[in-house]
Structure formats: structure tokens, C-alpha cells
Design a protein around this motif. Structure first.
Motif, short mmCIF file in Angstrom:
data_model
loop_
_atom_site.label_atom_id
_atom_site.label_comp_id
_atom_site.label_asym_id
_atom_site.label_seq_id
_atom_site.Cartn_x
_atom_site.Cartn_y
_atom_site.Cartn_z
N TYR A 152 1.10 13.82 18.55
CA TYR A 152 1.90 14.97 18.94
C TYR A 152 3.15 15.07 18.08
O TYR A 152 3.70 14.06 17.66
N SER A 209 2.04 10.09 22.54
CA SER A 209 1.76 10.76 23.81
C SER A 209 2.81 11.83 24.04
O SER A 209 3.89 11.81 23.43
N ILE A 210 2.51 12.74 24.96
CA ILE A 210 3.48 13.77 25.33
C ILE A 210 4.72 13.10 25.92
O ILE A 210 5.85 13.47 25.61
N SER A 218 7.31 11.93 23.58
CA SER A 218 8.11 12.97 22.94
C SER A 218 9.23 13.51 23.84
O SER A 218 10.12 14.20 23.36
N LEU A 228 5.51 21.96 21.33
CA LEU A 228 4.67 20.76 21.26
C LEU A 228 3.41 21.09 20.47
O LEU A 228 2.71 22.06 20.77
N LYS A 286 -0.21 19.49 19.12
CA LYS A 286 -1.19 18.42 19.24
C LYS A 286 -2.06 18.44 17.99
O LYS A 286 -2.56 19.50 17.61
#
Length: 96
Positions: free
Chosen positions: A22, A71-72, A75, A91, A93
Motif C-alpha cells: 500500500y 498493510s492499511i 499506513s 490509499l 493498493k
């Protein structure tokens, strides 16, 4: 601990760990100088970014992105800091 494990399991069910990375995109500019200026401004605030060049329909854009994050959740601290600075990151991906 169990709460975190549950959220990890849920994330794994939708996106297997290790298959995606990400980024937080904080800007896209037609002039590299503008992208460089934002990168420098963010560096002063302690946010490391990178530039990437993309060309679509004959137009070149310079993207300013923070990351990569695995990973989200990873972030989130950077996203929170950007939001507090008045910057609304997107965001992104991507595949590894």
C-alpha cells in the motif's frame, strides 16, 4: 491481542498477506519541480515520500507517494499526520 488477531484474520481473508503493498498518494503534478517541492516540504515534516513518473494519453504525471506499507493499518500513522497537515492522501493498493 485477540482483537488485533481477528482484524488480521479478516484482512487476510480479503487480501492474503504478502500479495499486496500500500502507498499513500499525496499528490500528482504535471511538473516535476512541483512534485519535488511537495516531497521536500513533506520531508521537513518527517514524512518520507518517493516520486514516480507515469504517462497516460501522452501526458506525464509525477506522483508523490508515501510508503510502501505492508498493510492499511501500517499506513494509518502517516495518514493521520497528513490529514492533520490538511493533506488528504489517497490509499493505493498495488501488487508486490
Amino acid at each position: 491481542v485477540n482483537g488485533k488477531k481477528s482484524s488480521d484474520t479478516a484482512a487476510t481473508a480479503t487480501a492474503p498477506k504478502g500479495d499486496a503493498i500500500y502507498f499513500l498518494q499525496v499528490g500528482a503534478f504535471t511538473k516535476r519541480a512541483d512534485a519535488d517541492a511537495q516531497k521536500a516540504s513533506l520531508a521537513i515534516q518527517g514524512i518520507q515520500t518517493q516520486l514516480s513518473e507515469v504517462t497516460a494519453d501522452g501526458n506525464t504525471l509525477w506522483r508523490v507517494r508515501s510508503g510502501p506499507y505492508s498493510s492499511i493499518e501500517e499506513s494509518n500513522p502517516a495518514r493521520d499526520k497528513l490529514n492533520s497537515m490538511g493533506i488528504k492522501p489517497t490509499l493505493i493498493k498495488a501488487s508486490k
